[in-house]
Design an enzyme around this catalytic site. Structure first.
Site, mmCIF file in Angstrom:
data_model
loop_
_atom_site.group_PDB
_atom_site.id
_atom_site.type_symbol
_atom_site.label_atom_id
_atom_site.label_comp_id
_atom_site.label_asym_id
_atom_site.label_seq_id
_atom_site.Cartn_x
_atom_site.Cartn_y
_atom_site.Cartn_z
ATOM 1 C CE LYS A 93 -4.283 -1.740 0.347
ATOM 2 N NZ LYS A 93 -4.316 -2.902 1.172
ATOM 3 C CD GLU A 115 -10.088 3.912 0.571
ATOM 4 O OE1 GLU A 115 -10.036 5.142 0.403
ATOM 5 O OE2 GLU A 115 -9.272 3.119 0.067
ATOM 6 C CB SER A 379 -0.045 -8.187 -1.071
ATOM 7 O OG SER A 379 -0.850 -9.029 -0.267
#
Ligand code: PLP
Length: 389
Positions: A93, A115, A379
């Site tokens: 991210k 969010e 990830s």
């Protein structure tokens, strides 16, 4: 035939038939301005250098490509892990939040909002905002805030204000709705969206900043193995780590691309997050894509053990890649993901995020004794999941 294909390609913000910008005019104006700024800076040498330098010295890129020998032996295929779990804050991210905060800075934003589902995007945004000295608000569903408590505490330590929403299913979809509402009402706010979803230009912007994953992966596997992999496997929530990993391989016809979505407990509407398998085309949260809906085409709540995969929508580029049959999407159940979470932890000493464990599970299903060369995009790391699983 040919003419329609060309027409489609030329339509800004569309991936085949999917994508677009289905929002009120006031929001469209803000989004179009964002796209203009993005186009202005994405190839600007100073901007690119600043992004690259932060990725190297702050995030810790390039992330290693690790040959998982023990897992490979167990599986009967050669498996590499692209270690996005080793990035600062623990997932992919941060690639996107660093990129977008540099855009926000150039737009003169005085507040960043985001969010979050798994809390990873909230943490990555709060981190980038702290780094740039910009005020930050993060919206999270109450259900998610409880199952990802550690990440909520991290955001607060980083100086962000965490706003919990109890509307709807109190998960990611509701946090997105609340963030979009706040964005429309407040002029100097930058909405830092966390996945390759939502109205144009977000799917394009997020893909651009996450494509560093695929760029590095290609270079690394060629250096180590002297050839491209047979397959790449990623987990898929909104689709950002997957599109980032796939980005430099979509035109490599000999590389198979696979994505694992959250099946939840079972493949029953209301109990699953398998949007690509069970979703229908429609407009959802600003874009035309696939969505889990009931018999009246109303969006349904999703369910998955992985907060980061628990979303009834999907990025429009993935809807198109599915239609083009370029990427194969498979559902992985909660149980299968937990089994792979334990397997990777025990075999390799790497605790994966429960989201990433879905990609490991799909790999074990598809490549058992196949003697294939496979890269899993890992990830994120699983610290956030340890107390729960
Ligand atoms: C958020 C998250 C995901 C899912 O989001 P994508 O946009 O589909 O990548 C997957 N893994 C981890 C670790 C996450 O934090």
């Amino acid at each position: 035939m040919q003419t329609t294909a060309i027409k489609k390609e030329q339509k800004t913000g569309y991936f085949g038939d999917f994508g677009g910008q289905f929002v009120p005019p006031h929001l469209a104006e803000k989004l179009n301005n964002l796209y203009k700024v993005f186009l202005e800076y994405k190839d600007d040498p100073t901007f690119k250098e600043e992004f690259k330098s932060l990725l190297q010295t702050y995030v810790g890129r390039p992330s290693p490509l690790y040959k998982a020998e023990n897992l490979s032996k167990e599986l009967g295929s050669t498996v590499y892990l692209k270690r996005e779990d080793l990035n600062h804050t623990g997932s992919h991210k941060i690639n996107n939040t660093i990129g977008q905060i540099l855009l926000a800075k150039r737009m003169g934003a005085t507040e960043i909002i985001a969010e979050t589902g798994a809390g990873q995007h909230g943490v990555a945004t709060a981190t980038a905002a702290a780094l740039m000295g910009i005020k930050c608000k993060v919206f999270i569903g109450k259900v998610d805030s409880e199952r990802q408590k550690m990440n909520v505490e991290r955001m607060e330590v980083l100086g962000a204000e965490v706003i919990t929403t109890i509307t709807g299913n109190a998960t990611l979809k509701d946090a997105v709705d609340m963030a979009l509402g706040y964005y429309v009402e407040n002029p100097n706010v930058y909405y830092l969206l966390g996945s390759a979803v939502g109205p144009h230009p977000y799917p394009t912007i997020v893909r651009y900043f996450q494509s560093v994953i695929g760029e590095e992966m290609k270079k690394q596997i060629l250096e180590i193995e002297g050839k491209l992999p047979d397959a790449i496997v990623a987990c898929i929530g909104g689709g950002s780590n997957a599109i980032g990993a796939f980005s430099h391989f979509i035109d490599e016809k000999n590389v198979e691309l696979y994505a694992a979505e959250g099946a939840g407990e079972s493949m029953e509407l209301g109990k699953t997050a398998a949007t690509l398998t069970l979703g229908k085309p429609g407009v959802f949260q600003g874009a035309f894509s696939l969505c889990l809906v009931d018999e009246n085409d109303k969006p349904l709540p999703s369910a998955s053990i992985a907060a980061g995969l628990d979303y009834p929508g999907i990025g429009p580029e993935h809807a198109n890649l599915k239609e083009m049959k370029r990427v194969a999407y498979y559902p992985i159940t909660d149980e299968e993901a937990v089994e792979s979470y334990r397997l990777l932890s025990k075999k390799e000493g790497i605790i994966p995020a429960i989201e990433s464990a879905h990609a490991v599970a799909l790999t074990t299903k598809l490549f058992k004794n196949k003697n294939a060369l496979v890269v899993i995009n890992l990830s994120g790391r699983g610290d956030k999941d340890v107390s729960r699983l």
